[in-house]
Scaffold this active site. Structure first.
Site, PDB file in Angstrom:
ATOM      1  N   GLY A  75       0.952  -1.107   0.067  1.00 31.14           N
ATOM      2  CA  GLY A  75      -0.001   0.134  -0.085  1.00 31.14           C
ATOM      3  C   GLY A  75       0.969   1.211   0.121  1.00 31.14           C
TER       4      GLY A  75
ATOM      5  N   GLY B  36      -0.469   4.553   0.171  1.00 35.07           N
ATOM      6  CA  GLY B  36      -1.106   5.836   0.724  1.00 35.07           C
ATOM      7  C   GLY B  36      -0.447   6.552   1.763  1.00 35.07           C
ATOM      8  N   LEU B  37      -0.933   7.391   2.414  1.00 33.76           N
ATOM      9  CA  LEU B  37      -0.149   8.158   3.506  1.00 33.76           C
ATOM     10  C   LEU B  37       0.644   7.229   4.229  1.00 33.76           C
ATOM     11  CD1 LEU B  37      -2.829  11.161   4.145  1.00 33.76           C
ATOM     12  CD2 LEU B  37      -0.743  11.192   3.178  1.00 33.76           C
ATOM     13  N   ALA B  38      -0.011   6.196   5.038  1.00 32.25           N
ATOM     14  CA  ALA B  38       0.534   5.287   5.755  1.00 32.25           C
ATOM     15  C   ALA B  38       1.703   4.653   5.139  1.00 32.25           C
ATOM     16  CB  ALA B  38      -0.279   4.451   6.582  1.00 32.25           C
TER      17      ALA B  38
ATOM     18  N   HIS C 219     -20.481   9.058   6.994  1.00 31.80           N
ATOM     19  CA  HIS C 219     -20.136  10.327   6.664  1.00 31.80           C
ATOM     20  C   HIS C 219     -21.330  11.188   6.363  1.00 31.80           C
ATOM     21  CE1 HIS C 219     -18.429  14.258   5.753  1.00 31.80           C
ATOM     22  NE2 HIS C 219     -17.049  13.646   5.747  1.00 31.80           N
TER      23      HIS C 219
ATOM     24  N   ARG D 103     -19.316  13.166  13.294  1.00 27.93           N
ATOM     25  CA  ARG D 103     -20.005  12.571  12.047  1.00 27.93           C
ATOM     26  C   ARG D 103     -21.028  11.669  12.391  1.00 27.93           C
ATOM     27  NH1 ARG D 103     -14.610  11.848   8.561  1.00 27.93           N
ATOM     28  NH2 ARG D 103     -13.991  14.028   8.033  1.00 27.93           N
TER      29      ARG D 103
ATOM     30  N   HIS E 299     -17.858   5.736   4.653  1.00 24.28           N
ATOM     31  CA  HIS E 299     -16.630   6.605   4.342  1.00 24.28           C
ATOM     32  C   HIS E 299     -15.469   5.868   4.797  1.00 24.28           C
ATOM     33  CE1 HIS E 299     -14.489  10.062   3.740  1.00 24.28           C
ATOM     34  NE2 HIS E 299     -14.185  10.427   4.859  1.00 24.28           N
TER      35      HIS E 299
END
Lengths: 247, 638
Positions: free
Chosen positions: B40, B42-44, B266, B330, B401
């Protein structure tokens, strides 16, 4: 709406491709362009035929994965819009729509409408970054940046790397993509130490990857879904010139 | 097995500092010989791969997209929280910690959350140093905005494209390491299994999505950063490719699954428009800074929004929650919207929507200011709906979400399989039963830049003498053979229904019975329904083409097969938890005015599920949650 699609089919990079014609009798105007392809593929699969391969992921216009050349225009007829955000309400009942992959020798075809854009990644790997290791940073507010510069840098950084600029350019030039990154970092104080080295390295790899030259026709700016401006190309050209003089 | 969260000793504010100072390290010469797999980008994942590469480890990074820059973090809109207190409104690490624990309805682990709040400030520094163009004031300093569930302004943002800018920052750091050959990137690759040798995670089986070839990759440790599993609902704000396969396969190999039923719905998404719909689009929570949510006071009011006079509008969030108004968390905003629509006050043709109205703000601040703040979001809305939100209120409805649940991890972010780590959305760790807005980006980058690269040393320091294991090891062979057989079995079904058919069926059941509101009876019914869909999937699915080529239907089938198993576990977990908390709302357990009713005496635990084999009930383990620094109270935003 009744829509006729002429879609480029190609089994893989080694075999020749051709256009196939499909008719969809009942397209809803609320569908996105890709949802229309979902419906068509569903039909093809149920008939045991090979569905049309196309790239897509976020479907909200930000990941840059979708990449269809629609009626001779990258991402279709709307300005500032990716294919996934294009809705069928912008077409008319009875329309025939021609769909092709991005065409550029630096973006070889993988299958049908999918192409390999990894050349873009390699350009970034050559220098599209600021060399700062994790943990080396100073407090964020110790680097004040005039709002105007920050906003300009943001506009350049909004590039989604979809490749529409290359696809639409008669020379398949990647200048808009490369200059967006060069320009973003050149506008910021953090980007200054590597400014000259960066532009040279990135341009070098851009040329190696087989992208064409820029003749300033501006087609890229017109078709860019994020409205990246030609100004960035001018800024990159200036930086490139200066970097050669500095040497 | 007894779950050990390995929380360091000492007062909460000193745990991380003390622990960092005592954690075993791997010296630079040994780092060169240690290989780490990161799945992965993504950000992490991108931040972890980049940082581990900078430290000198040999890293292999994998993503299923055509480029690491396209991971779904890119779509996060609103912002990232950090306890900088640049707004001088009384913010602090403790306040961010407290808000996050309270926002999560007291179902997260104190020590992890405090660490998250501590490292939050360094994230902003790091991103600015990378050239991330955050929004700034005219004085050149960083601007902040507010998000739901808090009363300070601590959210840093870059228009409505904060996730994009942060991800491109992490991607640039990752690209730098790829250029330096510290990281090897495998894009268009999907992880199909984790390989375990002598009880430790030592590699993965991945499928090259272009050639269809299965590959074996060794690593001294494996880091999963594969995101959430919201697509179990078919319709969600996740990207089309977001999936559970990596963590589900890890779960089946022994990693416990934490709080699978905790799903975030969300409140502000563009409503569903028809059967053809393939995904839902979020409208950022930041819009609730300036937008007011309302429905008509009269049932089935079919007038246009602009024709309904002020006194006939019910600003129900402001009415029910005067202290937080439109900026309630939320879970609360979503339930309130559902309540109004279920009661017959919904708007639009489906009557399953409420208004988000900017007319007051436009009058107060001018159209230009609103455009500068939210221009791109308004554009997205107009493109999808064909309506202009500057003149007509947006119609919005809640949508799936984010998943707070994920693989159970200890303080080191290690799963119950030694050497297997889970970071970012794919672990369960920091958000309890409800995540606060702008905290997902914070957690992804905290884990990847500042936590995992340090805590992984605890495991790797004992492994410096372990040589790379050749991938002809019997365990690699076995795992590849299993993956091969699963693919062959799917291809051989040759049924009559496409993968999406089953995915949509599953999604409907999950949304109806395990979505915004759940009850015991419905959950029992849903369990059976999911089992039936799974059975028919394995009998009737059709996948054209072959497995030895680019085959997007096969990719989908492999993912949906795993969703069909995960869905049942989510239902089991929701059934077990006889309380309401955060996003988990069991209709049997609510206060008189319809708020979530927790049961701290019996359910203040993390549920950690252990896989026991096909068609066998999973075993529930409990990690008790101990609150020493926060007092458990009924969450109130009134």
């Amino acid at each position: 709406m009744k829509i006729t699609l002429k879609v480029w089919r190609q089994q893989n990079g080694k075999t020749p491709g051709n256009f196939n014609t499909y008719t969809l009798p009942d397209v809803s105007e609320d569908m996105s362009f890709l949802e229309m392809f979902d419906v068509l593929n569903d039909e093809l699969i149920r008939k045991g035929e090979d569905p049309i391969a196309f790239d897509h992921d976020c479907r909200e216009g930000i990941c840059g994965m979708c990449s269809m050349y629609i009626n001779g225009r990258a991402h279709g007829p709307l300005t500032g819009t990716t294919t996934c955000q294009l809705h069928m309400r912008h077409f008319n009942d009875g329309d025939t729509i021609v769909v092709e992959p991005w065409r550029a020798s630096a973006f070889p075809i993988i299958k049908d409408l999918m192409v390999d854009r990894s050349a873009f990644d390699r350009v970034i790997q050559a220098g599209g970054f600021i060399s700062v290791n994790t943990g080396n940073a100073v407090d964020a507010n110790s680097i004040p940046i005039p709002k105007e510069d920050a906003d300009k840098a943001f506009d350049a950084a909004a590039c989604i790397g979809c490749g529409a600029c290359v696809a639409t350019c008669k020379n398949a030039s990647a200048m808009l993509f490369v200059s967006a990154k060069v320009s973003q970092l050149a506008l910021l104080p953090q980007g200054q130490p590597e400014r000259h080295l960066r532009v040279k390295k990135m341009v070098e790899v851009m040329d190696e990857e087989g992208f064409g030259n820029c003749t300033n026709t501006g087609a890229c700016e017109v078709e860019c879904p994020k409205g990246i401006s030609l100004d960035h190309i001018a800024r990159m050209n200036r930086d490139y010139l200066v970097s050669n003089i500095v040497d | 097995m007894i779950l050990d969260a390995k929380i360091p000793e000492g007062p909460i504010a000193e745990k991380w500092t003390r622990y960092k100072a005592t954690i075993p390290l791997v010296n630079p010469a040994n780092k060169r010989n240690i290989e780490i797999i990161v799945v992965g980008t993504g950000l992490a994942g991108a931040s972890a791969a980049a940082t581990l590469g900078e430290m000198g480890y040999k890293v292999k990074a994998f993503c299923f997209q055509d480029s690491p820059r396209r991971a779904h973090s890119i779509a996060a809109q609103g912002g990232i929280n950090a306890a900088k207190n640049y707004s001088n409104d009384g913010d602090s690490v403790h306040r961010l910690f407290y808000d996050t624990i309270k926002g999560g309805d007291y179902r997260s682990r104190e020590a992890n959350v405090h660490r998250l709040a501590e490292v939050s400030t360094a994230i902003i520094d790091q991103c600015v140093a990378q050239g991330v163009p955050f929004a700034r004031e005219y004085g050149g300093l960083l601007d902040n905005r507010s998000f739901g569930g808090v009363q300070v302004s601590r959210t840093f943002y870059a228009k409505g494209q904060t996730g994009q800018q942060l991800l491109l920052g992490a991607y640039s750091a990752l690209s730098r390491q790829i250029g330096r050959k510290q990281v090897q990137i495998f894009s268009r690759h999907e992880m199909l299994d984790v390989v375990i040798i002598d009880g430790k995670a030592r590699g993965i089986i991945a499928r090259d999505l272009i050639t269809g070839k299965l590959e074996r990759h060794f690593g001294h440790a494996v880091v999963l950063a594969t995101g959430g599993y919201g697509n179990v609902f078919f319709l969600s704000t996740n990207a089309m490719g977001s999936n559970t396969t990596a963590i589900w396969k890890a779960h089946k190999k022994g990693a416990f699954f934490g709080n699978p039923c905790f799903t975030q719905i969300h409140p502000t998404c563009i409503p569903v428009s028809g059967d053809h719909q393939s995904k839902l689009t979020l409208m950022s929570e930041s819009l609730r800074n300036d937008g007011r949510i309302w429905v008509p006071k009269k049932k089935d009011d079919s007038r246009k929004a602009v024709d309904i006079p002020e006194e006939e509008r019910d600003y129900y969030l402001e009415r029910r929650y005067p202290a937080f108004g439109n900026l309630v968390p939320r879970d609360i905003a979503s339930r309130a919207a559902k309540e109004r629509c279920d009661a017959g006050y919904g708007v639009g043709s489906s009557k399953m929507a409420v208004y988000l109205d900017f007319s007051d703000s436009i009058r107060r601040l001018g159209k230009d200011v609103i455009e500068a703040r939210y221009g791109n979001l308004f554009e997205i809305y107009e493109k999808i709906t064909g309506e202009d939100p500057y003149t007509t209120p947006m119609r919005i409805y809640p949508a799936v979400h984010y998943t707070m649940g994920g693989l159970w991890v200890d303080y080191n972010l290690m799963t119950t399989i030694p050497g297997l780590y889970a970071t970012g959305e794919c672990n369960f760790s920091d958000h309890g039963a409800n995540r606060l807005g702008a905290s997902a980006l914070m957690q992804g980058l905290a884990d990847g830049y500042f936590v995992l690269p340090i805590t992984i040393g605890e495991f790797l320091s004992k492994d410096i003498r372990t040589k790379a294991i050749p991938t002809d090891h019997p365990e690699f062979e076995k795992a590849e053979k299993e993956a091969q057989e699963r693919i062959a079995r799917l291809m051989s079904i040759k049924g009559s229904k496409p993968v999406d058919h089953f995915h949509k069926e599953l999604g409907k059941v999950m949304w109806e019975y395990c979505g915004m509101a759940r009850n015991a009876e419905g959950l029992q019914k849903a369990k059976k329904m999911v089992q039936d869909i799974r059975t028919s999937f394995w009998k009737e699915v059709i996948i054209p083409g072959s497995a030895d080529e680019t085959n997007q239907e096969l990719e989908k089938a492999l993912r949906v097969a795993d969703f069909l198993e995960l869905g049942e576990l989510m239902i089991d977990d929701a059934f077990d938890r006889n309380e309401s908390c955060g996003g988990h709302f069991r209709e049997e357990y609510q206060t008189e005015d319809g708020e979530a009713l927790r049961d701290d005496n019996n359910y203040a635990y993390v549920s950690a599920w252990e896989y026991k084999g096909d068609n066998q009930a999973e075993v529930l383990h409990k990690e008790p949650l101990v609150f020493e620094n926060v007092k458990l109270v009924q969450r109130s935003y009134k």
